[in-house]
Design a protein around this motif. Structure first.
Motif, PDB file in Angstrom:
ATOM      1  N   VAL A 104       0.834  -1.193   0.000  1.00 19.03           N
ATOM      2  CA  VAL A 104       0.000   0.000   0.000  1.00 19.03           C
ATOM      3  C   VAL A 104       0.873   1.248   0.000  1.00 19.03           C
ATOM      4  O   VAL A 104       1.756   1.392   0.849  1.00 19.03           O
ATOM      5  CB  VAL A 104      -0.909   0.023   1.242  1.00 19.03           C
ATOM      6  N   ASP A 138      -5.810  10.634  -1.215  1.00 18.58           N
ATOM      7  CA  ASP A 138      -5.203   9.375  -1.675  1.00 18.58           C
ATOM      8  C   ASP A 138      -3.681   9.418  -1.665  1.00 18.58           C
ATOM      9  O   ASP A 138      -3.028   8.950  -2.591  1.00 18.58           O
ATOM     10  CB  ASP A 138      -5.693   9.038  -3.098  1.00 18.58           C
ATOM     11  N   LEU A 157     -18.213  -6.659  15.151  1.00 19.07           N
ATOM     12  CA  LEU A 157     -17.301  -7.737  15.521  1.00 19.07           C
ATOM     13  C   LEU A 157     -16.084  -7.538  14.627  1.00 19.07           C
ATOM     14  O   LEU A 157     -16.054  -7.997  13.491  1.00 19.07           O
ATOM     15  CB  LEU A 157     -17.931  -9.096  15.241  1.00 19.07           C
ATOM     16  N   GLU A 197     -12.954  -8.441  14.116  1.00 18.23           N
ATOM     17  CA  GLU A 197     -12.135  -9.380  13.351  1.00 18.23           C
ATOM     18  C   GLU A 197     -12.953 -10.470  12.675  1.00 18.23           C
ATOM     19  O   GLU A 197     -12.399 -11.324  12.005  1.00 18.23           O
ATOM     20  CB  GLU A 197     -10.938  -9.899  14.167  1.00 18.23           C
ATOM     21  N   GLN A 198     -14.288 -10.381  12.788  1.00 22.95           N
ATOM     22  CA  GLN A 198     -15.121 -11.316  12.031  1.00 22.95           C
ATOM     23  C   GLN A 198     -15.396 -10.753  10.636  1.00 22.95           C
ATOM     24  O   GLN A 198     -15.164  -9.582  10.371  1.00 22.95           O
ATOM     25  CB  GLN A 198     -16.432 -11.583  12.766  1.00 22.95           C
ATOM     26  N   GLY A 226     -13.215  -5.778  -0.708  1.00 28.61           N
ATOM     27  CA  GLY A 226     -12.733  -6.816  -1.599  1.00 28.61           C
ATOM     28  C   GLY A 226     -13.690  -7.983  -1.580  1.00 28.61           C
ATOM     29  O   GLY A 226     -14.491  -8.169  -2.483  1.00 28.61           O
ATOM     30  N   SER A 227     -13.651  -8.751  -0.505  1.00 34.20           N
ATOM     31  CA  SER A 227     -14.500  -9.923  -0.394  1.00 34.20           C
ATOM     32  C   SER A 227     -15.313  -9.829   0.883  1.00 34.20           C
ATOM     33  O   SER A 227     -14.847  -9.281   1.887  1.00 34.20           O
ATOM     34  CB  SER A 227     -13.610 -11.165  -0.364  1.00 34.20           C
ATOM     35  N   MET A 285      -6.940   5.508  -0.201  1.00 28.53           N
ATOM     36  CA  MET A 285      -7.569   4.202  -0.033  1.00 28.53           C
ATOM     37  C   MET A 285      -7.505   3.394  -1.326  1.00 28.53           C
ATOM     38  O   MET A 285      -7.633   2.190  -1.318  1.00 28.53           O
ATOM     39  CB  MET A 285      -9.037   4.353   0.352  1.00 28.53           C
ATOM     40  N   THR A 313      -5.401   2.247  -3.480  1.00 28.29           N
ATOM     41  CA  THR A 313      -4.521   1.103  -3.666  1.00 28.29           C
ATOM     42  C   THR A 313      -4.972  -0.099  -2.857  1.00 28.29           C
ATOM     43  O   THR A 313      -4.952  -1.216  -3.332  1.00 28.29           O
ATOM     44  CB  THR A 313      -3.094   1.473  -3.242  1.00 28.29           C
ATOM     45  N   ILE A 314      -5.421   0.157  -1.632  1.00 29.75           N
ATOM     46  CA  ILE A 314      -5.817  -0.967  -0.784  1.00 29.75           C
ATOM     47  C   ILE A 314      -6.984  -1.710  -1.418  1.00 29.75           C
ATOM     48  O   ILE A 314      -6.984  -2.925  -1.532  1.00 29.75           O
ATOM     49  CB  ILE A 314      -6.265  -0.464   0.604  1.00 29.75           C
ATOM     50  N   GLU A 315      -7.967  -0.933  -1.883  1.00 32.09           N
ATOM     51  CA  GLU A 315      -9.160  -1.585  -2.407  1.00 32.09           C
ATOM     52  C   GLU A 315      -8.858  -2.395  -3.660  1.00 32.09           C
ATOM     53  O   GLU A 315      -9.329  -3.501  -3.816  1.00 32.09           O
ATOM     54  CB  GLU A 315     -10.239  -0.552  -2.689  1.00 32.09           C
ATOM     55  N   ASP A 369      -6.203  -3.800  -4.459  1.00 33.24           N
ATOM     56  CA  ASP A 369      -5.469  -4.984  -4.087  1.00 33.24           C
ATOM     57  C   ASP A 369      -6.405  -6.101  -3.643  1.00 33.24           C
ATOM     58  O   ASP A 369      -6.223  -7.258  -3.974  1.00 33.24           O
ATOM     59  CB  ASP A 369      -4.511  -4.622  -2.957  1.00 33.24           C
ATOM     60  N   LYS A 370      -7.457  -5.704  -2.922  1.00 27.13           N
ATOM     61  CA  LYS A 370      -8.350  -6.739  -2.398  1.00 27.13           C
ATOM     62  C   LYS A 370      -9.253  -7.329  -3.473  1.00 27.13           C
ATOM     63  O   LYS A 370      -9.603  -8.488  -3.426  1.00 27.13           O
ATOM     64  CB  LYS A 370      -9.201  -6.145  -1.282  1.00 27.13           C
ATOM     65  N   THR A 371      -9.635  -6.488  -4.421  1.00 24.61           N
ATOM     66  CA  THR A 371     -10.502  -7.006  -5.470  1.00 24.61           C
ATOM     67  C   THR A 371      -9.812  -8.138  -6.204  1.00 24.61           C
ATOM     68  O   THR A 371     -10.430  -9.108  -6.579  1.00 24.61           O
ATOM     69  CB  THR A 371     -10.859  -5.907  -6.498  1.00 24.61           C
ATOM     70  N   THR A 404     -10.495 -11.550  -4.619  1.00 16.01           N
ATOM     71  CA  THR A 404     -11.805 -12.179  -4.747  1.00 16.01           C
ATOM     72  C   THR A 404     -11.938 -12.948  -6.040  1.00 16.01           C
ATOM     73  O   THR A 404     -12.586 -13.963  -6.095  1.00 16.01           O
ATOM     74  CB  THR A 404     -12.932 -11.143  -4.777  1.00 16.01           C
ATOM     75  N   ASN A 416     -10.863 -18.460  -0.897  1.00 14.19           N
ATOM     76  CA  ASN A 416     -11.593 -18.242   0.349  1.00 14.19           C
ATOM     77  C   ASN A 416     -11.244 -19.312   1.373  1.00 14.19           C
ATOM     78  O   ASN A 416     -11.012 -19.018   2.536  1.00 14.19           O
ATOM     79  CB  ASN A 416     -13.093 -18.271   0.097  1.00 14.19           C
ATOM     80  N   ALA A 458     -19.356 -14.723  17.475  1.00 11.05           N
ATOM     81  CA  ALA A 458     -19.728 -13.324  17.698  1.00 11.05           C
ATOM     82  C   ALA A 458     -19.448 -12.907  19.141  1.00 11.05           C
ATOM     83  O   ALA A 458     -18.881 -11.849  19.394  1.00 11.05           O
ATOM     84  CB  ALA A 458     -21.205 -13.116  17.355  1.00 11.05           C
ATOM     85  N   SER A 503     -15.861 -12.489  19.847  1.00 10.15           N
ATOM     86  CA  SER A 503     -15.279 -11.355  19.144  1.00 10.15           C
ATOM     87  C   SER A 503     -15.644 -10.047  19.820  1.00 10.15           C
ATOM     88  O   SER A 503     -14.823  -9.158  19.969  1.00 10.15           O
ATOM     89  CB  SER A 503     -15.782 -11.369  17.706  1.00 10.15           C
ATOM     90  N   ASN A 504     -16.897  -9.910  20.212  1.00 10.66           N
ATOM     91  CA  ASN A 504     -17.334  -8.681  20.880  1.00 10.66           C
ATOM     92  C   ASN A 504     -18.664  -8.942  21.574  1.00 10.66           C
ATOM     93  O   ASN A 504     -19.725  -8.920  20.961  1.00 10.66           O
ATOM     94  CB  ASN A 504     -17.480  -7.544  19.859  1.00 10.66           C
ATOM     95  N   GLY A 514     -13.232 -15.703  19.464  1.00 11.31           N
ATOM     96  CA  GLY A 514     -13.640 -15.271  18.138  1.00 11.31           C
ATOM     97  C   GLY A 514     -12.876 -15.885  16.988  1.00 11.31           C
ATOM     98  O   GLY A 514     -13.220 -15.673  15.836  1.00 11.31           O
ATOM     99  N   LYS A 515     -11.841 -16.633  17.284  1.00  2.00           N
ATOM    100  CA  LYS A 515     -11.028 -17.182  16.198  1.00  2.00           C
ATOM    101  C   LYS A 515     -10.632 -18.613  16.519  1.00  2.00           C
ATOM    102  O   LYS A 515     -10.142 -18.902  17.609  1.00  2.00           O
ATOM    103  CB  LYS A 515      -9.772 -16.325  16.039  1.00  2.00           C
TER     104      LYS A 515
END
Lengths: 514, 326
Positions: free
Chosen positions: A19, A221, A350, A352-353, A393-394, B1, B3-5, B7-9, B12, B19, B204, B207-208, B274-275
């Motif tokens: 980034v 940006d 939540l 990290e969910q 993203g997802s 933002m 570049t980050i977005e 990257d994530k696309t 997917t 996944n 859930a 996590s919180n 949570g994990k």
């Protein structure tokens, strides 16, 4: 103003992994000015501030301070050069005293490098307090954990002064302060400035930027967009520079005609925050009821007790004919309530969910069968994401990978899936950028037009004025005034929320009933 | 933002496999390390991969595995259950007493109800009395272990009815019943976590808790269910273990809390909740089992085995944090 350059930012770039947070940024900072670094969340303003102060190291470029190239790898090195930063998360040790915190790393305060010279620390701290010319009435021996956020921030600034900082950077200093405390901070900033300290003020709050700064540098940006003299600029121009397009008036007034159907009736509700005050209020279908009050006026507590998040003492909350006071939250939600809490990170999401699981939390808790229908969930989640234009993203990514504005949209999506009749919004635009604010305002408007009623708490007056059909003003735990949008103004609201309660009583303020 | 977005696309587009890879990244990593361990041991000692030893491994994994399922549910809610060994002991012992004096059926029912009962007690104290899980289960561990000695005056119960051998020795389609129970419970648990409300809520809550409550999740009830299920699983594990051993000792299950917690942690779960997943826990259970078994076969002194398990726990958590900070 003499325009001696104190610090020169030269071709600074910064990468975090893949980034790129800053791209080839250059501009000067003049001695004795108050410079506002402005931009939306993620624009790179905080990153640059942190590079100057030695928190981060740049990937490329250099910082020239007072004619000398800086290579500070730690905040301590930067402090030694005369640059200090006050971060959003304070670097104070809670169970040490104010004086101990200020002189924690100061060699002169220790004898033989070990023994603390307590008397000297206290005296020097008091001397520093005097230099600020602001009387906070603090005891140098007081433990930091007993201080309010504003007082802790003051201690951080005094700590910066203790190292004779010539440049002090304040990173989003007003985000956790009440209006009054912000005034205090600005006075302090002006005093320091008058004493020759140069200040960098990192913010995205327009009114504050125009109040305090001499000059504005805008980022978008990761790129330097524009610099301007504050006095020669206006909000429209600044928003355009920040967002990169013409956005019209941020607070264009939207009002609607609520339908003649009583959805919510709160009667004689009493909560632990203000045990003697019974609250009465009502809400019609499609109405936006704004609730304004300063921090500590009891507005959040009132919202939480209406929703049922906190226990109440007595009273009734009737939504669509159903009594929910004293009942479990699930019943309140199934009767038609929803609430976006004030603190998104600790109460709303939540973190990290996944985005998917966050969107489905309330639905699963209140509507779903024991076995989840994953296909149907996926379809609905995608639809909501499209509707609310959540940028991601997802759906399997954790929600903390999103920007603040998109996180808030996820929180909205969570409630929209259960289709509440009364949605409580506690500070729905806190910590989100201007672009996202617009979308939240449009969403509120759309929801109201579709027949949802909204209870809107906000500490931003223009927001309340633009969105509300009716406004309740709270002051010291009481609803002191109800105003129709046609009669409300910033001055009138500020008057009612800051006045002494007895004075208001004598000029005929009702206690929120009608 | 921007570049980050962007990257994530990109991610997917790679679809389902990606996944799976991102959801189970820790589990996959641990599984590879596990395979490496198996390969290493089988090179050092050919006996490791013999049919007899593999049967042995499955037996050794059974008790820890069944209880680790419950431990996973609890750790997902940011809790912990230290009392699992005590629950095993007291439920087996009470059941054994009832069995000796009445019938086999009454005895088995007693085992299951006792386990469930202590689990419910843990759950009520943690959820409704808002006590810290560590303290509550430390207390019930001590109480259950002590009561086990009290009711039999410290002696074991032997001479169990012949029918009791069913749980430890019965075979179905050529496989031991207990192995089918172990795998069946893992599959059920996995479906529960991924496809039901209860499963979502456990993640859930861990996590919180406050956000879950405000969204209408009945936090207390769901937490109590996790402790109750664990109690019941302890009873099932106790039935199988004591049936196989042919005797009920008062120290049944002692120390198993640490093995189950270790298995969950090695499987990638976070102690702060949570994990985690049952896929990971299953890997963790076999990791520990194979480690003990392999070291035994190679002839490493049992004194050293604790060090090996400890090192594995720390290294797995280290790997996890490195993987995450990347």
């Amino acid at each position: 103003m003499t325009q001696n350059t104190l610090l020169e930012v030269e071709h600074i770039s910064k990468n975090f992994g893949v980034v790129q947070a800053l791209k080839d940024v250059s501009f000067p900072i003049y001695e004795g000015e108050i410079l506002a670094l402005v931009g939306e969340n993620g624009a790179g303003k905080s990153t640059l501030a942190k590079i100057i102060a030695g928190v981060h190291t740049q990937s490329e470029g250099r910082i020239v301070f007072d004619g000398e190239a800086l290579a500070c790898k730690t905040t301590r090195e930067a402090r030694a050069k005369g640059i200090a930063i006050v971060l959003q998360e304070f670097a104070l040790i809670p169970h040490l005293s104010i004086a101990e915190n200020i002189f924690l790393t100061s060699k002169e305060m220790y004898q033989q490098g070990v023994w603390q010279n307590h008397q000297k620390m206290v005296e020097e701290t008091e001397a520093l307090f005097k230099r600020t010319m602001i009387d906070f009435d603090l005891d140098p021996n007081e433990k930091v954990q007993n201080l309010s956020v504003a007082q802790q921030q003051y201690v951080e600034i005094v700590k910066a002064l203790s190292t004779n900082a010539r440049l002090i950077i304040l990173d989003e200093p007003t985000s956790a302060l009440s209006q009054k405390e912000v005034q205090h901070l600005f006075a302090l900033m002006q005093n320091l400035n008058a004493n020759g300290v140069t200040l960098i003020f990192v913010s995205h709050k327009l009114d504050e930027i125009f109040t305090i700064s001499d000059r504005i540098v805008v980022f978008r940006d990761g790129v330097f967009v524009k610099e301007m003299e504050t006095s020669a600029s206006n909000e429209q121009e600044l928003i355009k520079a920040m967002v990169g397009r013409d956005v019209g008036d941020l607070y264009s007034i939207r009002h609607r005609a609520p339908q003649d159907e009583r959805l919510l009736e709160v009667a004689a509700l009493r909560n632990g925050f203000s045990p003697e005050t019974p609250y009465n209020l009502h809400l019609d279908r499609g109405e936006v009821l704004g609730l304004f009050g300063l921090v500590g006026s009891g507005r959040t507590e009132l919202m939480r007790s209406i929703f049922g998040a906190d226990p109440i003492m007595d009273g009734s909350v009737v939504i669509k004919g159903k009594q929910t006071a004293g009942k479990p939250l699930k019943m309140a939600i199934q009767s038609g309530f929803g609430m976006l809490p004030e603190d998104r990170k600790n109460q709303g999401l939540l973190l990290e969910q996944s985005i998917h699981d966050n969107i489905f939390l309330a639905y699963t808790a209140n509507r779903a069968h024991f076995f989840r229908n994953l296909k149907e969930e996926k379809r609905q989640a995608e639809q909501k994401i499209k509707e609310l234009r959540i940028k991601m993203g997802s759906v399997n990514n954790p929600v903390n990978s999103l920007s603040g504005g998109n996180q808030q949209k996820v929180a909205f999506a969570k409630w929209l899936l259960v289709q509440p009749d009364v949605l409580i919004l506690d500070e729905p635009t806190r910590g989100i950028d201007i672009g996202a604010k617009f979308e939240v305002y449009a969403l509120i408007d759309q929801l109201a037009n579709q027949g949802t009623s909204l209870l809107l708490v906000s500490s931003e007056l223009p927001e309340i004025l633009a969105l509300s059909d009716r406004i309740l003003v709270m002051n010291q735990g009481q609803v002191v005034k109800e105003l129709d949008h046609s009669e409300a103004s910033e001055e009138l609201i500020m008057y009612y929320c800051t006045m002494d309660l007895d004075t208001i009583g004598t000029i005929g303020g009702t206690h929120g009933n009608n | 933002m921007g570049t980050i977005e962007m990257d994530k696309t990109k991610h997917t587009r790679m679809g389902g496999l990606h996944n799976f890879r991102s959801e189970y990244s820790v589990e996959i990593m641990m599984f590879l390390v596990f395979l490496l361990l198996c390969a290493l041991i089988s090179v050092l000692t050919p006996r490791f991969l013999s049919a007899g030893n593999i049967r042995n491994l499955f037996w050794q994994a059974t008790t820890v595995g069944i209880i680790a399922i419950g431990q996973t549910l609890i750790i997902l809610t940011a809790g912990i259950d230290l009392s699992v060994g005590g629950i095993m002991a007291i439920s087996a012992m009470l059941g054994g007493l009832v069995m000796s004096n009445t019938s086999l059926g009454a005895g088995i029912t007693t085992v299951l109800l006792t386990g469930l009962g202590v689990g419910v007690l843990n759950g009520v104290l943690v959820s409704y009395a808002r006590l810290a899980p560590f303290i509550v289960t430390l207390g019930t561990l001590s109480i259950t272990q002590s009561l086990t000695y009290v009711i039999t005056d410290g002696s074991s119960i032997t001479g169990l009815p012949a029918g009791y051998r069913f749980f430890g020795y019965q075979r179905v389609f050529g496989l031991p019943l207990y192995t089918i129970v172990l795998i069946g419970l893992f599959i059920l648990g996995h479906i529960m976590l991924k496809k039901t409300k209860l499963g979502r809520f456990l993640y859930a809550i861990g996590s919180n808790e406050e956000a879950s409550r405000l969204a209408g999740v009945n936090v207390k009830f769901n937490k109590m269910i996790a402790y109750s299920i664990t109690g019941l699983l302890c009873a099932i594990a106790a039935l199988i273990l004591t049936s196989r051993l042919g005797a009920i000792d008062p120290d049944t299950g002692s120390g198993i809390e640490l093995d189950t917690i270790a298995a969950v942690v090695i499987g990638g779960a976070s102690m702060s909740g949570g994990k985690g997943s049952l896929v990971g826990t299953l890997i963790g259970v076999f990791f520990i089992t194979v480690l003990h078994n392999g070291l035994n076969l190679i002839g490493v002194s049992p004194f050293w085995q604790g060090s090996a398990v400890g090192a594995v726990i720390i290294i797995s958590v280290l790997l996890d944090s490195m993987l995450r900070s990347r």
